[in-house]
Design a protein around this motif. Structure first.
Motif, PDB file in Angstrom:
ATOM      1  N   PHE A 275       2.374  -4.413  -7.176  1.00 44.82           N
ATOM      2  CA  PHE A 275       2.812  -5.554  -6.380  1.00 44.82           C
ATOM      3  C   PHE A 275       3.712  -6.493  -7.184  1.00 44.82           C
ATOM      4  N   GLU A 276       3.264  -6.875  -8.369  1.00 39.13           N
ATOM      5  CA  GLU A 276       4.009  -7.846  -9.167  1.00 39.13           C
ATOM      6  C   GLU A 276       5.353  -7.304  -9.655  1.00 39.13           C
ATOM      7  N   ASN A 277       5.441  -6.005  -9.840  1.00 39.39           N
ATOM      8  CA  ASN A 277       6.693  -5.395 -10.310  1.00 39.39           C
ATOM      9  C   ASN A 277       7.514  -4.806  -9.176  1.00 39.39           C
ATOM     10  N   GLU A 278       7.013  -4.963  -7.955  1.00 43.13           N
ATOM     11  CA  GLU A 278       7.722  -4.523  -6.749  1.00 43.13           C
ATOM     12  C   GLU A 278       8.067  -3.035  -6.769  1.00 43.13           C
ATOM     13  N   TYR A 279       7.148  -2.226  -7.289  1.00 39.40           N
ATOM     14  CA  TYR A 279       7.366  -0.780  -7.277  1.00 39.40           C
ATOM     15  C   TYR A 279       7.332  -0.277  -5.842  1.00 39.40           C
ATOM     16  N   THR A 280       8.154   0.699  -5.539  1.00 38.50           N
ATOM     17  CA  THR A 280       8.181   1.256  -4.188  1.00 38.50           C
ATOM     18  C   THR A 280       7.894   2.752  -4.153  1.00 38.50           C
ATOM     19  N   ARG A 281       7.817   3.380  -5.306  1.00 38.74           N
ATOM     20  CA  ARG A 281       7.478   4.801  -5.344  1.00 38.74           C
ATOM     21  C   ARG A 281       6.460   5.047  -6.445  1.00 38.74           C
ATOM     22  N   VAL A 282       5.375   5.708  -6.096  1.00 35.49           N
ATOM     23  CA  VAL A 282       4.330   6.032  -7.066  1.00 35.49           C
ATOM     24  C   VAL A 282       3.941   7.483  -6.869  1.00 35.49           C
ATOM     25  N   VAL A 283       3.745   8.189  -7.985  1.00 32.27           N
ATOM     26  CA  VAL A 283       3.227   9.547  -7.956  1.00 32.27           C
ATOM     27  C   VAL A 283       1.896   9.536  -8.688  1.00 32.27           C
ATOM     28  N   GLU A 284       0.864  10.037  -8.031  1.00 26.54           N
ATOM     29  CA  GLU A 284      -0.460  10.145  -8.636  1.00 26.54           C
ATOM     30  C   GLU A 284      -0.788  11.625  -8.751  1.00 26.54           C
ATOM     31  N   ILE A 285      -1.191  12.050  -9.914  1.00 20.92           N
ATOM     32  CA  ILE A 285      -1.586  13.440 -10.118  1.00 20.92           C
ATOM     33  C   ILE A 285      -3.099  13.472 -10.252  1.00 20.92           C
ATOM     34  N   GLY A 286      -3.737  14.141  -9.291  1.00 25.28           N
ATOM     35  CA  GLY A 286      -5.192  14.189  -9.254  1.00 25.28           C
ATOM     36  C   GLY A 286      -5.739  13.179  -8.263  1.00 25.28           C
ATOM     37  N   THR A 287      -5.629  13.487  -6.990  1.00 23.03           N
ATOM     38  CA  THR A 287      -6.067  12.582  -5.925  1.00 23.03           C
ATOM     39  C   THR A 287      -7.567  12.372  -5.942  1.00 23.03           C
ATOM     40  N   GLY A 288      -8.309  13.448  -6.229  1.00 27.38           N
ATOM     41  CA  GLY A 288      -9.759  13.377  -6.096  1.00 27.38           C
ATOM     42  C   GLY A 288     -10.097  13.087  -4.648  1.00 27.38           C
ATOM     43  N   THR A 289     -10.969  12.137  -4.433  1.00 26.35           N
ATOM     44  CA  THR A 289     -11.331  11.767  -3.056  1.00 26.35           C
ATOM     45  C   THR A 289     -10.541  10.565  -2.558  1.00 26.35           C
ATOM     46  N   GLY A 290      -9.638  10.051  -3.383  1.00 24.04           N
ATOM     47  CA  GLY A 290      -8.706   9.044  -2.901  1.00 24.04           C
ATOM     48  C   GLY A 290      -8.986   7.598  -3.255  1.00 24.04           C
ATOM     49  N   HIS A 291      -9.983   7.320  -4.087  1.00 23.93           N
ATOM     50  CA  HIS A 291     -10.324   5.924  -4.380  1.00 23.93           C
ATOM     51  C   HIS A 291      -9.147   5.198  -5.035  1.00 23.93           C
ATOM     52  N   SER A 292      -8.608   5.738  -6.108  1.00 22.24           N
ATOM     53  CA  SER A 292      -7.482   5.069  -6.761  1.00 22.24           C
ATOM     54  C   SER A 292      -6.259   5.050  -5.845  1.00 22.24           C
ATOM     55  N   ALA A 293      -6.070   6.106  -5.087  1.00 21.36           N
ATOM     56  CA  ALA A 293      -4.915   6.185  -4.180  1.00 21.36           C
ATOM     57  C   ALA A 293      -4.968   5.105  -3.105  1.00 21.36           C
ATOM     58  N   ILE A 294      -6.146   4.726  -2.678  1.00 22.30           N
ATOM     59  CA  ILE A 294      -6.256   3.654  -1.684  1.00 22.30           C
ATOM     60  C   ILE A 294      -5.714   2.355  -2.265  1.00 22.30           C
ATOM     61  N   TRP A 295      -6.064   2.053  -3.499  1.00 24.40           N
ATOM     62  CA  TRP A 295      -5.535   0.851  -4.143  1.00 24.40           C
ATOM     63  C   TRP A 295      -4.023   0.933  -4.299  1.00 24.40           C
ATOM     64  N   LEU A 296      -3.537   2.112  -4.711  1.00 20.40           N
ATOM     65  CA  LEU A 296      -2.095   2.294  -4.900  1.00 20.40           C
ATOM     66  C   LEU A 296      -1.350   2.139  -3.581  1.00 20.40           C
ATOM     67  N   ALA A 297      -1.824   2.826  -2.549  1.00 20.91           N
ATOM     68  CA  ALA A 297      -1.165   2.780  -1.240  1.00 20.91           C
ATOM     69  C   ALA A 297      -1.234   1.379  -0.642  1.00 20.91           C
ATOM     70  N   TRP A 298      -2.327   0.681  -0.874  1.00 24.55           N
ATOM     71  CA  TRP A 298      -2.468  -0.684  -0.367  1.00 24.55           C
ATOM     72  C   TRP A 298      -1.387  -1.579  -0.970  1.00 24.55           C
ATOM     73  N   ALA A 299      -1.213  -1.503  -2.281  1.00 25.28           N
ATOM     74  CA  ALA A 299      -0.162  -2.298  -2.919  1.00 25.28           C
ATOM     75  C   ALA A 299       1.217  -1.884  -2.417  1.00 25.28           C
ATOM     76  N   LEU A 300       1.414  -0.581  -2.241  1.00 24.74           N
ATOM     77  CA  LEU A 300       2.704  -0.089  -1.759  1.00 24.74           C
ATOM     78  C   LEU A 300       2.985  -0.516  -0.321  1.00 24.74           C
ATOM     79  N   SER A 301       1.931  -0.779   0.447  1.00 30.95           N
ATOM     80  CA  SER A 301       2.139  -1.277   1.810  1.00 30.95           C
ATOM     81  C   SER A 301       2.803  -2.652   1.775  1.00 30.95           C
ATOM     82  N   LYS A 302       2.635  -3.376   0.675  1.00 27.51           N
ATOM     83  CA  LYS A 302       3.241  -4.703   0.514  1.00 27.51           C
ATOM     84  C   LYS A 302       4.694  -4.623   0.078  1.00 27.51           C
ATOM     85  N   THR A 303       5.043  -3.549  -0.632  1.00 22.17           N
ATOM     86  CA  THR A 303       6.390  -3.435  -1.183  1.00 22.17           C
ATOM     87  C   THR A 303       7.285  -2.521  -0.349  1.00 22.17           C
ATOM     88  N   GLY A 304       6.726  -1.961   0.726  1.00 16.51           N
ATOM     89  CA  GLY A 304       7.497  -1.037   1.547  1.00 16.51           C
ATOM     90  C   GLY A 304       7.610   0.336   0.926  1.00 16.51           C
TER      91      GLY A 304
END
Length: 133
Positions: free
Chosen positions: A71-100
């Motif tokens: 959010f603070e760095n206004e990133y708009t693209r993130v790649v996560e390797i190793g989704t697992g069940t999605g806990h970290s991805a939820i945080w990542l996607a949530w922040a990305l929802s703010k930056t488009g």
């Protein structure tokens, strides 16, 4: 001998398997970052309801750190390797929802991939997330 591989306007951050690229899109559209809204409430309620369910050593403190980084760095693209069940991805996607932005997350295990997809849908973040199996 270390070489500077970063170009102006591009920053690569690696944290918990996260690679994020900063782009200047938000500088042209500052309205893309919104205040608390229905999605924020939905994601927070989802995380609160599932807090005791997550395993793997990724905490809400870790999630908040990644959220803030994006959010603070206004990133708009993130790649996560190793989704697992999605806990970290939820945080990542949530922040990305703010930056488009968009999260691309890669998982080798089909059942985990399906479970993560269900988590993203329930949390309201399936539009911000691309799962690669």
């Amino acid at each position: 001998m270390a070489r500077n591989l970063l170009k102006p306007g591009l920053m690569i951050a690696i944290c918990c398997g996260l690679a994020a690229c900063r782009v200047s899109a938000l500088q042209e559209n500052p309205g893309a970052v919104a205040a608390k809204n229905d999605l924020d409430q939905r994601v927070q309620a989802y995380l609160d309801a599932h807090r005791d369910r997550w395993s793997g050593g990724f905490s809400d403190v870790d999630g908040q750190l990644l959220y803030d980084l994006i959010f603070e760095n206004e990133y708009t693209r993130v790649v996560e390797i190793g989704t697992g069940t999605g806990h970290s991805a939820i945080w990542l996607a949530w922040a990305l929802s703010k930056t488009g932005g968009t999260l691309t997350t890669i998982e080798i295990n089909e059942s985990r991939c399906k479970e993560a997809a269900a988590h993203f849908e329930e949390a309201g973040l399936s539009e911000e997330t691309i799962i690669v199996f």
